[in-house]
Structures are given as structure tokens and as C-alpha cells.
Design an enzyme around this catalytic site. Structure first.
Site, PDB file in Angstrom:
ATOM      1  N   GLY A 169      54.306  34.035  29.400  1.00  0.00           N
ATOM      2  CA  GLY A 169      52.881  32.931  30.014  1.00  0.00           C
ATOM      3  C   GLY A 169      51.959  33.357  30.650  1.00  0.00           C
ATOM      4  CB  ILE A 170      50.404  32.994  33.335  1.00  0.00           C
ATOM      5  CG1 ILE A 170      49.347  31.664  33.051  1.00  0.00           C
ATOM      6  CG2 ILE A 170      50.009  32.878  34.356  1.00  0.00           C
ATOM      7  CD1 ILE A 170      49.739  30.044  34.497  1.00  0.00           C
ATOM      8  CB  ALA A 212      59.105  34.770  39.291  1.00  0.00           C
ATOM      9  CE1 TYR A 251      55.866  24.787  39.613  1.00  0.00           C
ATOM     10  CE2 TYR A 251      54.246  22.711  39.801  1.00  0.00           C
ATOM     11  CZ  TYR A 251      54.437  24.279  39.675  1.00  0.00           C
ATOM     12  OH  TYR A 251      53.644  25.042  38.968  1.00  0.00           O
ATOM     13  N   PRO A 258      46.334  27.299  38.980  1.00  0.00           N
ATOM     14  CG  PRO A 258      47.726  28.764  38.204  1.00  0.00           C
ATOM     15  CD  PRO A 258      47.764  27.713  39.181  1.00  0.00           C
ATOM     16  CB  ILE A 308      48.158  27.250  32.154  1.00  0.00           C
ATOM     17  CG1 ILE A 308      47.211  27.854  33.277  1.00  0.00           C
ATOM     18  CG2 ILE A 308      47.657  28.923  31.390  1.00  0.00           C
ATOM     19  CD1 ILE A 308      46.242  27.137  32.524  1.00  0.00           C
TER      20      ILE A 308
HETATM   21  N1  LIG Z   1      51.081  26.981  32.857  1.00  0.00           N
HETATM   22  C1  LIG Z   1      51.228  25.976  34.028  1.00  0.00           C
HETATM   23  O1  LIG Z   1      50.379  24.623  33.231  1.00  0.00           O
HETATM   24  C2  LIG Z   1      50.978  26.389  34.300  1.00  0.00           C
HETATM   25  C3  LIG Z   1      50.482  25.206  35.895  1.00  0.00           C
HETATM   26  C4  LIG Z   1      50.009  25.289  36.899  1.00  0.00           C
HETATM   27  C5  LIG Z   1      50.653  26.627  37.457  1.00  0.00           C
HETATM   28  N2  LIG Z   1      51.955  27.583  36.655  1.00  0.00           N
HETATM   29  C6  LIG Z   1      51.993  28.429  37.403  1.00  0.00           C
HETATM   30  O2  LIG Z   1      52.046  29.703  37.208  1.00  0.00           O
HETATM   31  C7  LIG Z   1      52.915  30.627  37.016  1.00  0.00           C
HETATM   32  C8  LIG Z   1      53.268  30.690  35.520  1.00  0.00           C
HETATM   33  O3  LIG Z   1      54.094  29.538  34.665  1.00  0.00           O
HETATM   34  P1  LIG Z   1      54.396  29.599  33.549  1.00  0.00           P
HETATM   35  O4  LIG Z   1      53.815  28.391  32.459  1.00  0.00           O
HETATM   36  O5  LIG Z   1      53.444  31.341  32.402  1.00  0.00           O
HETATM   37  O6  LIG Z   1      56.065  29.925  32.875  1.00  0.00           O
HETATM   38  P2  LIG Z   1      56.907  30.592  32.640  1.00  0.00           P
HETATM   39  O7  LIG Z   1      58.074  30.167  32.235  1.00  0.00           O
HETATM   40  O8  LIG Z   1      56.112  30.251  30.610  1.00  0.00           O
HETATM   41  O9  LIG Z   1      57.185  32.301  32.502  1.00  0.00           O
HETATM   42  C9  LIG Z   1      57.176  31.956  34.034  1.00  0.00           C
HETATM   43  C10 LIG Z   1      58.418  33.145  34.171  1.00  0.00           C
HETATM   44  O10 LIG Z   1      58.896  33.493  35.120  1.00  0.00           O
HETATM   45  C11 LIG Z   1      60.240  34.134  35.053  1.00  0.00           C
HETATM   46  N3  LIG Z   1      61.647  33.235  36.028  1.00  0.00           N
HETATM   47  C12 LIG Z   1      61.669  32.751  36.932  1.00  0.00           C
HETATM   48  N4  LIG Z   1      62.377  32.653  37.533  1.00  0.00           N
HETATM   49  C13 LIG Z   1      62.465  33.790  37.780  1.00  0.00           C
HETATM   50  C14 LIG Z   1      63.231  34.388  38.725  1.00  0.00           C
HETATM   51  N5  LIG Z   1      64.316  34.160  39.995  1.00  0.00           N
HETATM   52  N6  LIG Z   1      63.372  35.554  38.561  1.00  0.00           N
HETATM   53  C15 LIG Z   1      62.259  36.640  38.163  1.00  0.00           C
HETATM   54  N7  LIG Z   1      62.155  35.828  37.493  1.00  0.00           N
HETATM   55  C16 LIG Z   1      62.043  34.397  37.062  1.00  0.00           C
HETATM   56  C17 LIG Z   1      60.886  33.568  33.974  1.00  0.00           C
HETATM   57  O11 LIG Z   1      61.760  34.236  33.517  1.00  0.00           O
HETATM   58  C18 LIG Z   1      59.172  33.284  32.493  1.00  0.00           C
HETATM   59  O12 LIG Z   1      59.345  34.443  32.128  1.00  0.00           O
HETATM   60  C19 LIG Z   1      54.144  30.284  37.757  1.00  0.00           C
HETATM   61  O13 LIG Z   1      54.282  30.329  38.819  1.00  0.00           O
HETATM   62  C20 LIG Z   1      54.085  28.438  37.486  1.00  0.00           C
HETATM   63  O14 LIG Z   1      54.353  27.415  38.932  1.00  0.00           O
HETATM   64  C21 LIG Z   1      51.464  27.200  35.699  1.00  0.00           C
END
Ligand SMILES: NC(=O)c1ccc[n+]([C@@H]2O[C@H](COP(=O)([O-])OP(=O)(O)OC[C@H]3O[C@@H](n4cnc5c(N)ncnc54)[C@H](O)[C@@H]3O)[C@@H](O)[C@H]2O)c1
Length: 248
Positions: free
Chosen positions: A13-14, A87, A151, A181, A184
Site C-alpha cells: 500500500g502506502i 506500518a 485506531y 490520509p 486511499i
Molecule cells: N488506506 C487508507 O485508506 C488509509 C487511510 C488513512 C491512513 N492510512 C494509514 O496509512 C498507512 C498504510 O496503510 P495501508 O492502507 O497502506 O495498509 P496496508 O495494510 O496495505 O499496509 C500496511 C503494512 O504495514 C505492515 N504491518 C502491519 N503491522 C506491522 C507490524 N507490527 N510491524 C511491521 N509492519 C507491520 C503490513 O504487513 C503491511 O505491509 C497506515 O499507517 C494506515 O493507518 C491508510
């Protein structure tokens, strides 16, 4: 001199989009993720595209694992100049049903994990009198989000940590900012859509002023700017990369 960036959550992801963008811009990138295979795969892809990257398995909530991975990254790539903390886990649960175990796990990964990573790298930045820290938070900490109490509380902590670190390290050449964000398009979001927890992307997008949900690249572009020398006067800020969501 090549700058070294550590990106947590870089396997997906991000975090993955940010790892790719920073490698494209010439940073050497350490991709850290609890999904070790995924982290290695991303690092391999970045290396195959001409970049310099390593990928390590690490649970950010485990301080010893974080320190070990950072030490390896430092040995392989050099002192750390940039940290991006992406993460996180988002557990959707009505407030009354959150167990103490679930609450503690979300806080341990999202907030204490961020603390662990920052503390593990920050002396490199202070030694160099230059550093960039970007902590990914969430619009849910700014607006609230039903069934996401742990969260959103953890992300509120990330925002407070950002502001405090910015003040504490402003005179040491470091900037510390957060990107908050909204929706996303990432594997995490798609999983929630498949489970029926979130509506499809076109519906979600219509709920945002710009009429679409965001991409990992939208976040990566903002992050790359915050990491650049051009952003040296920006610190302690919460950058809403959120399609125009009103956050007050
Ligand atoms: N996607 C959205 O809509 C959105 C919105 C707001 C905030 N965010 C934030 O963006 C960030 C990325 O989110 P995303 O949507 O890409 O999620 P995602 O699940 O696609 O990616 C998150 C990554 O973090 C890793 N992870 C989880 N627990 C972990 C740990 N204990 N140690 C190390 N790695 C760990 C996962 O394996 C994964 O690869 C996060 O902080 C999330 O809260 C996302």
C-alpha cells in the site's frame, strides 16, 4: 551523498508506494515490514529498477527487532537520514466490544511501534544535524471514526508525537511532519471493501470533495516533498492528503 530512508510498512500500500518513490528519487531504501517476504520482494523490485534497497522482516511493536533491523540497515546502507512510519493495523470493532488485548495490540503497533522506530534512528539524524521524519496518521484521528476507537486514538497519539518531536528537534536540523490520509486505494482498503465493511471506491470517492479516493502515489508525492531539502521550513505539520475532507 546518497541519503538513506527507512520505510516501515513498506511491503504494501502506502508504504510500498513511498518506498518506490524515494528509490526513484535516489534514496537508498530500507523496507521494513512484519511481512518479511513482502519487504524483500519490494526491495528486490527497487534494486532491479536500478535503486539501492534492502528488505527486512520486523514487527515494529518489538523494540529489539526494530533496533536489530535498523542496525542492519545502517551497516548495509549507511546512517539513516529519513524515516517514514507507515506500518499500522486498523481493527474495526464497536467500542463496547474492544477487548483490552485488542486495544493494547493496536496501540502497541501503531503508536509504540512509531516511538520504537523514531527512537531507533533519531541519533543518526542528530549526529548529521539533518533528518526528515514523516509519520503516517489518519483523517480518522481528526474527525473521529465509528468502530475505530483504538485506531483513531493511536493515530491521535501519532499526531501529538509529531508536534512534540518537531519542537524538540527543530534546532537539530530535523523536520517531523505527519501525513493524514483519507480513503486511499491500498490492499488494506480493498480487504475492507471485500468484507463489506467499506463501500466500493466509486461510492467512497463521491463522498469526498474531489470526487475520488486517493492513491498510494498521492501520498508518496507529498511524502517525497516533505523529505526534500525544499521542505526545510515545514515542521510539526499535519498534512491532510485527503481529497478536501474538512478536518476543522
Ligand atoms: N488506506 C487508507 O485508506 C488509509 C487511510 C488513512 C491512513 N492510512 C494509514 O496509512 C498507512 C498504510 O496503510 P495501508 O492502507 O497502506 O495498509 P496496508 O495494510 O496495505 O499496509 C500496511 C503494512 O504495514 C505492515 N504491518 C502491519 N503491522 C506491522 C507490524 N507490527 N510491524 C511491521 N509492519 C507491520 C503490513 O504487513 C503491511 O505491509 C497506515 O499507517 C494506515 O493507518 C491508510
Amino acid at each position: 551523498m546518497t541519503r538513506v530512508a527507512v520505510v516501515t510498512g513498506g511491503a504494501s500500500g502506502i508504504g510500498r508506494a513511498i518506498s518506490t518513490r524515494l528509490a526513484d528519487e535516489g534514496y537508498a531504501v530500507a523496507v521494513l515490514d512484519v511481512n518479511g517476504e513482502g519487504a524483500e520482494l519490494v526491495a528486490k523490485e527497487l534494486s532491479a529498477a536500478g535503486g539501492k534497497a534492502v528488505g527486512y522482516q520486523v514487527d515494529v511493536s518489538d523494540r529489539a527487532q526494530v533496533d536489530h533491523a535498523i542496525e542492519k540497515a545502517r551497516g548495509e546502507l549507511g546512517p539513516i537520514g529519513v524515516l517514514v512510519s507507515s506500518a499500522a493495523v486498523a481493527v474495526q470493532e464497536p467500542f463496547a466490544e474492544i477487548t483490552p488485548e485488542s486495544w493494547n495490540r493496536v496501540l502497541a503497533i501503531n503508536l509504540t511501534g512509531t516511538f520504537n522506530c523514531v527512537q531507533s534512528v533519531i541519533h543518526d539524524m542528530v549526529d548529521a544535524q539533518w533528518g526528515r521524519i514523516v509519520l503516517i496518521s489518519s483523517v480518522s484521528a481528526q474527525t473521529g471514526a465509528p468502530s475505530l476507537a483504538a485506531y483513531s486514538a493511536s493515530k491521535g497519539g501519532v499526531i501529538a508525537l509529531t508536534r512534540t518531536l518537531a519542537l524538540e528537534y527543530a534546532s537539530s536540523g530535523l523536520t517531523v511532519n505527519s501525513i493524514a490520509p483519507s480513503a486511499i486505494d491500498t490492499p488494506a482498503l480493498r480487504k475492507k471493501q471485500e468484507a463489506g465493511i467499506l463501500p466500493p471506491s466509486d461510492v467512497l470517492g463521491k463522498g469526498l470533495p474531489v470526487g475520488r479516493i486517493g492513491t498510494g502515489e498521492d501520498i508518496a508525492a507529498s511524502c517525497a516533498f516533505l523529505c526534500s531539502d525544499q521542505a526545510s521550513f515545514i515542521t510539526g505539520q499535519i498534512m491532510g492528503v485527503n481529497g478536501g475532507t474538512f478536518t476543522g
